[in-house]
Design a protein around this motif. Structure first.
Motif, PDB file in Angstrom:
ATOM      1  N   ARG A  52       0.819  -1.213   0.000  1.00  0.00           N
ATOM      2  CA  ARG A  52       0.000   0.000   0.000  1.00  0.00           C
ATOM      3  C   ARG A  52       0.861   1.274   0.000  1.00  0.00           C
ATOM      4  NH1 ARG A  52      -5.433   0.280   2.844  1.00  0.00           N
ATOM      5  NH2 ARG A  52      -6.175   2.245   2.031  1.00  0.00           N
ATOM      6  N   ALA A  53       1.949   1.285   0.765  1.00  0.00           N
ATOM      7  CA  ALA A  53       2.824   2.459   0.830  1.00  0.00           C
ATOM      8  C   ALA A  53       3.468   2.734  -0.523  1.00  0.00           C
ATOM      9  CB  ALA A  53       3.884   2.255   1.903  1.00  0.00           C
ATOM     10  N   ALA A  54       3.878   1.682  -1.209  1.00  0.00           N
ATOM     11  CA  ALA A  54       4.489   1.850  -2.530  1.00  0.00           C
ATOM     12  C   ALA A  54       3.465   2.384  -3.536  1.00  0.00           C
ATOM     13  CB  ALA A  54       5.071   0.527  -3.012  1.00  0.00           C
ATOM     14  N   ASP A  55       2.240   1.865  -3.474  1.00  0.00           N
ATOM     15  CA  ASP A  55       1.186   2.364  -4.367  1.00  0.00           C
ATOM     16  C   ASP A  55       0.886   3.834  -4.095  1.00  0.00           C
ATOM     17  OD1 ASP A  55       0.821   0.024  -5.784  1.00  0.00           O
ATOM     18  OD2 ASP A  55      -0.713  -0.751  -4.404  1.00  0.00           O
ATOM     19  N   GLN A  56       0.842   4.192  -2.824  1.00  0.00           N
ATOM     20  CA  GLN A  56       0.577   5.577  -2.457  1.00  0.00           C
ATOM     21  C   GLN A  56       1.685   6.487  -2.993  1.00  0.00           C
ATOM     22  OE1 GLN A  56       0.506   6.215   1.776  1.00  0.00           O
ATOM     23  NE2 GLN A  56      -0.426   8.228   1.597  1.00  0.00           N
ATOM     24  N   TYR A  57       2.923   6.069  -2.830  1.00  0.00           N
ATOM     25  CA  TYR A  57       4.051   6.859  -3.325  1.00  0.00           C
ATOM     26  C   TYR A  57       3.989   6.988  -4.851  1.00  0.00           C
ATOM     27  CZ  TYR A  57       8.770   8.632  -3.880  1.00  0.00           C
ATOM     28  OH  TYR A  57       9.843   9.417  -4.209  1.00  0.00           O
ATOM     29  N   LYS A  58       3.676   5.872  -5.507  1.00  0.00           N
ATOM     30  CA  LYS A  58       3.604   5.876  -6.973  1.00  0.00           C
ATOM     31  C   LYS A  58       2.513   6.829  -7.460  1.00  0.00           C
ATOM     32  CE  LYS A  58       2.835   2.759 -10.869  1.00  0.00           C
ATOM     33  NZ  LYS A  58       2.531   1.378 -11.261  1.00  0.00           N
ATOM     34  N   LEU A  59       1.356   6.833  -6.807  1.00  0.00           N
ATOM     35  CA  LEU A  59       0.268   7.731  -7.210  1.00  0.00           C
ATOM     36  C   LEU A  59       0.647   9.191  -7.015  1.00  0.00           C
ATOM     37  CD1 LEU A  59      -2.904   5.860  -5.897  1.00  0.00           C
ATOM     38  CD2 LEU A  59      -2.214   6.238  -8.266  1.00  0.00           C
ATOM     39  N   ARG A  60       1.349   9.477  -5.938  1.00  0.00           N
ATOM     40  CA  ARG A  60       1.758  10.869  -5.696  1.00  0.00           C
ATOM     41  C   ARG A  60       2.811  11.324  -6.701  1.00  0.00           C
ATOM     42  NH1 ARG A  60       1.510  11.724   0.837  1.00  0.00           N
ATOM     43  NH2 ARG A  60      -0.724  11.262   0.975  1.00  0.00           N
ATOM     44  N   LYS A  73       4.824   8.894 -19.867  1.00  0.00           N
ATOM     45  CA  LYS A  73       4.390   8.694 -18.477  1.00  0.00           C
ATOM     46  C   LYS A  73       4.374   7.209 -18.128  1.00  0.00           C
ATOM     47  CE  LYS A  73       1.249  11.383 -16.704  1.00  0.00           C
ATOM     48  NZ  LYS A  73       0.004  12.049 -16.323  1.00  0.00           N
ATOM     49  N   ASN A  74       3.856   6.387 -19.032  1.00  0.00           N
ATOM     50  CA  ASN A  74       3.832   4.934 -18.784  1.00  0.00           C
ATOM     51  C   ASN A  74       5.250   4.375 -18.666  1.00  0.00           C
ATOM     52  OD1 ASN A  74       1.052   4.827 -18.766  1.00  0.00           O
ATOM     53  ND2 ASN A  74       0.895   4.275 -20.929  1.00  0.00           N
ATOM     54  N   HIS A  75       6.145   4.855 -19.519  1.00  0.00           N
ATOM     55  CA  HIS A  75       7.540   4.410 -19.468  1.00  0.00           C
ATOM     56  C   HIS A  75       8.176   4.789 -18.125  1.00  0.00           C
ATOM     57  CE1 HIS A  75      11.659   3.611 -20.666  1.00  0.00           C
ATOM     58  NE2 HIS A  75      11.979   4.867 -20.366  1.00  0.00           N
ATOM     59  N   LEU A  76       7.953   6.033 -17.694  1.00  0.00           N
ATOM     60  CA  LEU A  76       8.532   6.500 -16.431  1.00  0.00           C
ATOM     61  C   LEU A  76       7.909   5.785 -15.232  1.00  0.00           C
ATOM     62  CD1 LEU A  76       8.780  10.337 -17.133  1.00  0.00           C
ATOM     63  CD2 LEU A  76      10.608   8.636 -17.189  1.00  0.00           C
ATOM     64  N   LEU A  77       6.615   5.518 -15.294  1.00  0.00           N
ATOM     65  CA  LEU A  77       5.970   4.793 -14.195  1.00  0.00           C
ATOM     66  C   LEU A  77       6.454   3.339 -14.131  1.00  0.00           C
ATOM     67  CD1 LEU A  77       2.324   6.180 -14.308  1.00  0.00           C
ATOM     68  CD2 LEU A  77       4.050   6.568 -12.550  1.00  0.00           C
ATOM     69  N   ASN A  78       6.742   2.742 -15.281  1.00  0.00           N
ATOM     70  CA  ASN A  78       7.321   1.391 -15.273  1.00  0.00           C
ATOM     71  C   ASN A  78       8.707   1.392 -14.637  1.00  0.00           C
ATOM     72  OD1 ASN A  78       5.101   0.196 -16.449  1.00  0.00           O
ATOM     73  ND2 ASN A  78       5.891   0.413 -18.538  1.00  0.00           N
ATOM     74  N   GLN A  79       9.502   2.411 -14.932  1.00  0.00           N
ATOM     75  CA  GLN A  79      10.814   2.545 -14.285  1.00  0.00           C
ATOM     76  C   GLN A  79      10.656   2.681 -12.776  1.00  0.00           C
ATOM     77  OE1 GLN A  79      12.747   5.969 -15.958  1.00  0.00           O
ATOM     78  NE2 GLN A  79      13.878   4.759 -17.470  1.00  0.00           N
ATOM     79  N   ASP A 109       9.649  -0.586 -11.124  1.00  0.00           N
ATOM     80  CA  ASP A 109      10.812  -1.480 -10.973  1.00  0.00           C
ATOM     81  C   ASP A 109      11.651  -1.075  -9.769  1.00  0.00           C
ATOM     82  OD1 ASP A 109       9.991  -2.857 -13.201  1.00  0.00           O
ATOM     83  OD2 ASP A 109      11.380  -1.833 -14.579  1.00  0.00           O
ATOM     84  N   MET A 110      11.879   0.244  -9.611  1.00  0.00           N
ATOM     85  CA  MET A 110      12.677   0.709  -8.468  1.00  0.00           C
ATOM     86  C   MET A 110      11.956   0.427  -7.146  1.00  0.00           C
ATOM     87  SD  MET A 110      14.452   4.289  -9.753  1.00  0.00           S
ATOM     88  CE  MET A 110      12.919   5.182  -9.832  1.00  0.00           C
ATOM     89  N   LEU A 111      10.639   0.641  -7.133  1.00  0.00           N
ATOM     90  CA  LEU A 111       9.871   0.391  -5.913  1.00  0.00           C
ATOM     91  C   LEU A 111       9.840  -1.103  -5.576  1.00  0.00           C
ATOM     92  CD1 LEU A 111       6.860   2.854  -6.413  1.00  0.00           C
ATOM     93  CD2 LEU A 111       8.843   3.160  -4.918  1.00  0.00           C
ATOM     94  N   ASP A 112       9.728  -1.953  -6.593  1.00  0.00           N
ATOM     95  CA  ASP A 112       9.744  -3.404  -6.354  1.00  0.00           C
ATOM     96  C   ASP A 112      11.085  -3.856  -5.783  1.00  0.00           C
ATOM     97  OD1 ASP A 112       7.137  -3.772  -7.190  1.00  0.00           O
ATOM     98  OD2 ASP A 112       7.687  -4.338  -9.247  1.00  0.00           O
ATOM     99  N   GLN A 169      11.566  -5.518  -2.085  1.00  0.00           N
ATOM    100  CA  GLN A 169      12.203  -6.811  -1.836  1.00  0.00           C
ATOM    101  C   GLN A 169      13.289  -6.692  -0.766  1.00  0.00           C
ATOM    102  OE1 GLN A 169      13.537  -8.289  -5.615  1.00  0.00           O
ATOM    103  NE2 GLN A 169      11.451  -8.749  -6.321  1.00  0.00           N
ATOM    104  N   ALA A 170      13.982  -5.543  -0.762  1.00  0.00           N
ATOM    105  CA  ALA A 170      15.014  -5.338   0.248  1.00  0.00           C
ATOM    106  C   ALA A 170      14.396  -5.045   1.613  1.00  0.00           C
ATOM    107  CB  ALA A 170      15.935  -4.190  -0.161  1.00  0.00           C
ATOM    108  N   LYS A 171      13.297  -4.286   1.625  1.00  0.00           N
ATOM    109  CA  LYS A 171      12.629  -3.910   2.882  1.00  0.00           C
ATOM    110  C   LYS A 171      11.133  -4.152   2.724  1.00  0.00           C
ATOM    111  CE  LYS A 171      15.175  -0.541   5.383  1.00  0.00           C
ATOM    112  NZ  LYS A 171      15.120   0.802   5.941  1.00  0.00           N
ATOM    113  N   PRO A 172      10.639  -5.363   2.952  1.00  0.00           N
ATOM    114  CA  PRO A 172       9.214  -5.652   2.748  1.00  0.00           C
ATOM    115  C   PRO A 172       8.295  -4.942   3.752  1.00  0.00           C
ATOM    116  CG  PRO A 172      10.409  -7.644   3.416  1.00  0.00           C
ATOM    117  CD  PRO A 172      11.399  -6.546   3.293  1.00  0.00           C
TER     118      PRO A 172
END
Length: 149
Positions: A3-11, A23-29, A32-35, A39-42
């Motif tokens: 949920r926190a990652a989704d919230q950050y992505k929307l903002r 925009k789609n290209h940048l959001l995909n990037q 990937d960074m958020l994923d 994985q490092a800090k679930p």
């Protein structure tokens, strides 16, 4: 993503002012960074995402700058032009409405040859006095309210 990652992505998405494909290209990037970070800090919350990637506006600016300087400048120029166009349109509408209202006000002050201004207190007269006054006026000034005698 959590949920926190989704919230950050929307903002961050709110601050991306570019075309849909970019925009789609940048959001995909960003995804990937958020994923990778997730994985490092679930257990990471929103503040940890902000601490790692920066404020959403700053992150969006960095993502937009990755498109290239010329494309970034073109996007900013286009956005500035759109904003200025909106401001000009609002200003034009305001001026038109103001001029229309002034014209209506000016017309309300205008007296024509048929306008009669009575200054003084209202007096009551009898029907006979009204008939006598009506008879003394010129025929072309008579108006009986559209009724026939």
């Amino acid at each position: 993503m959590n949920r926190a990652a989704d919230q950050y992505k929307l903002r961050v998405k709110r601050f991306l002012f570019c075309g849909r494909a970019d925009k789609n290209h940048l959001l995909n990037q960003l995804t990937d960074m958020l994923d990778d970070f997730q994985q490092a800090k679930p257990e990471a919350d929103y503040t940890e995402y902000v601490a790692t990637f920066g404020e959403p506006a700053t992150c969006a600016t960095e993502l937009l700058s990755s498109l290239g300087e010329s494309k970034f400048k073109a996007i900013r120029k286009k956005r500035l032009l759109a904003r200025r166009s909106i401001y000009v349109a609002i200003l034009v509408v305001f001026v038109l409405i103001s001029s229309l209202l002034y014209y209506k006000y000016y017309q309300s002050l205008y007296f024509n040859e048929d306008t009669v201004v009575v200054i003084g207190p209202a007096t009551r007269i009898t029907e006979e006095e009204a008939e006598a006054a009506f008879e003394r006026t010129p025929v072309d000034a008579h108006s009986d309210g559209g009724t026939e005698k």
